[in-house]
Design an enzyme around this catalytic site. Structure first.
Site, PDB file in Angstrom:
ATOM      1  N   HIS A  49       0.805  -1.330   0.123  1.00 30.34           N
ATOM      2  CA  HIS A  49       0.207  -0.157   0.000  1.00 30.34           C
ATOM      3  C   HIS A  49       0.839   1.138   0.084  1.00 30.34           C
ATOM      4  CE1 HIS A  49      -3.494   2.382   0.489  1.00 30.34           C
ATOM      5  NE2 HIS A  49      -4.004   2.073   1.722  1.00 30.34           N
ATOM      6  N   GLN A  91      -0.097   4.956   0.740  1.00 35.48           N
ATOM      7  CA  GLN A  91      -0.587   5.192   2.147  1.00 35.48           C
ATOM      8  C   GLN A  91       0.658   5.593   2.899  1.00 35.48           C
ATOM      9  OE1 GLN A  91      -3.738   5.117   3.979  1.00 35.48           O
ATOM     10  NE2 GLN A  91      -2.478   6.043   5.764  1.00 35.48           N
ATOM     11  N   ASP A 140      -3.879  -1.446  11.970  1.00 35.19           N
ATOM     12  CA  ASP A 140      -4.756  -1.447  11.364  1.00 35.19           C
ATOM     13  C   ASP A 140      -5.850  -2.578  11.432  1.00 35.19           C
ATOM     14  OD1 ASP A 140      -5.795  -1.197   8.772  1.00 35.19           O
ATOM     15  OD2 ASP A 140      -4.336  -2.616   7.751  1.00 35.19           O
ATOM     16  N   CYS A 171      -4.409   3.846   9.073  1.00 31.74           N
ATOM     17  CA  CYS A 171      -4.630   4.014   7.821  1.00 31.74           C
ATOM     18  C   CYS A 171      -6.237   4.399   7.524  1.00 31.74           C
ATOM     19  CB  CYS A 171      -4.026   2.965   6.881  1.00 31.74           C
ATOM     20  SG  CYS A 171      -4.460   1.352   7.306  1.00 31.74           S
ATOM     21  N   ARG A 203      -3.146  12.031   2.315  1.00 37.79           N
ATOM     22  CA  ARG A 203      -3.057  10.961   1.228  1.00 37.79           C
ATOM     23  C   ARG A 203      -3.422  11.883  -0.045  1.00 37.79           C
ATOM     24  NH1 ARG A 203      -5.199   5.964   1.424  1.00 37.79           N
ATOM     25  NH2 ARG A 203      -4.374   5.958  -0.734  1.00 37.79           N
TER      26      ARG A 203
END
Length: 330
Positions: free
Chosen positions: A135, A138, A231, A272, A317
């Site tokens: 990812h 991120q 997460d 995230c 982001r």
């Protein structure tokens, strides 16, 4: 010599040098300042991009759409039901078609090979919005936020708590190695990351002054941390039948006030998103009803505390994705 990423795809941060990552972060900081000061920056006017989603997302879609339009580009969104990729048309054929119509392609989905094949066959830059393995967009937002809050990146001690082999944990390990951070993956041993990736990151960290460590002890993992990161415990697409075992395995790694007390007083909390920190989601309410767990990977007390920077991450982001697209399309 200046950094030039024009025409490059953004598939994993393993493909980029520390200097190239620093360049993208500097771009993101400049774009954030322009956005906040109302300075127009339609530097990519006339270009068009497509967002190819096999996994839905709030932040990734909005960040790419707003960033693309701020840069002056046309943006097309294709959800899982709007593309014939892999159904009536091969991935290779889809990539070649999209590459003739668009200047860049974002992909968010499952297999890392899919985003790599899109890059291989399309002939235009492809950006990884998330796969099962990595990812990377991120990560840029995460380290940008760390620098904003702590004043530096190199030497920061970051600990990930939870499912230590998911895409976020993998990518945090990579970016930490690349930027000279001290990364600790704190998880049950059967949820540790791929040993080959660990070895590769440890080799990179030796060159940058960072370190990569693994532990299954939350007290050890949290000790003197500058950043605690977590997460959700069950990634998108995983079988919900795994919830009982995953809760049993990861409950000791819940980020709560006690766990945060092991870290430095200046420690910040990152996530995230989305997060199951209360009962205000359908999934959260169902989990609580079945297992009596009102909060999962992080408690509401920590999520809403002054140490939490999760919404700064979410905003960043947009700025970092803007930097990636500009750097590869300018």
């Amino acid at each position: 010599m200046g950094v030039n990423l024009r025409g490059r795809s953004f598939l994993t941060l393993l493909d980029f040098t520390p200097a190239e990552i620093r360049y993208m972060l500097d771009l993101a900081e400049n774009f954030k300042a322009m956005k906040q000061n109302g300075v127009e920056h339609r530097f990519l006017a006339g270009k068009n991009i497509v967002l190819l989603f096999e996994k839905t997302s709030t932040r990734t879609r909005c960040a790419f759409e707003v960033a693309g339009r701020d840069l002056g580009m046309g943006v097309t969104y294709l959800d899982p039901g709007s593309s014939q990729m892999g159904k009536k048309e091969s991935l290779e054929d889809t990539a070649k078609v999209l590459g003739r119509m668009f200047d860049g392609i974002e992909y968010r989905g499952y297999a890392q090979k899919t985003v790599e094949d899109l890059a291989k066959y399309s002939g235009v830059p492809v950006w990884n919005g998330l796969t099962d393995d990595f990812h990377p967009t991120q990560m840029l937002a995460d380290v940008m936020t760390i620098e904003e809050k702590l004043g530096h990146i190199k030497g920061v001690k970051l600990t990930f708590m939870g499912d230590g082999r998911n895409n976020v944990a993998n990518s945090l390990m990579v970016v930490s190695a690349k930027l000279g951070m001290h990364f600790t993956n704190c998880a049950p041993k059967d949820l540790w990351p791929n040993p080959e990736l660990v070895k590769k990151c440890q080799e990179i960290a030796k060159e940058t002054g960072g370190s990569i460590n693994l532990t299954d002890d939350p007290k050890v993992g949290g000790k003197d941390a500058d950043v605690i990161y977590t997460d959700i415990w069950l990634s998108m697409g995983e079988d919900p039948a795994k919830w009982p075992q995953r809760i049993k395995d990861l409950k000791p790694y819940q980020v709560n006030k006690q766990l945060m007390s092991y870290a430095k007083p200046t420690c910040i909390f990152e996530h995230c998103l989305p997060s199951f920190h209360d009962l205000n989601t359908t999934v959260g309410a169902e989990i609580n009803e079945k297992y009596g767990l009102p909060e999962m990977e992080v408690t509401d007390e920590v999520f809403t505390s002054k140490q939490s920077v999760v919404f700064d991450e979410a905003e960043n982001r947009m700025h970092t994705i803007k930097a990636v697209m500009y750097a590869t399309l300018k």
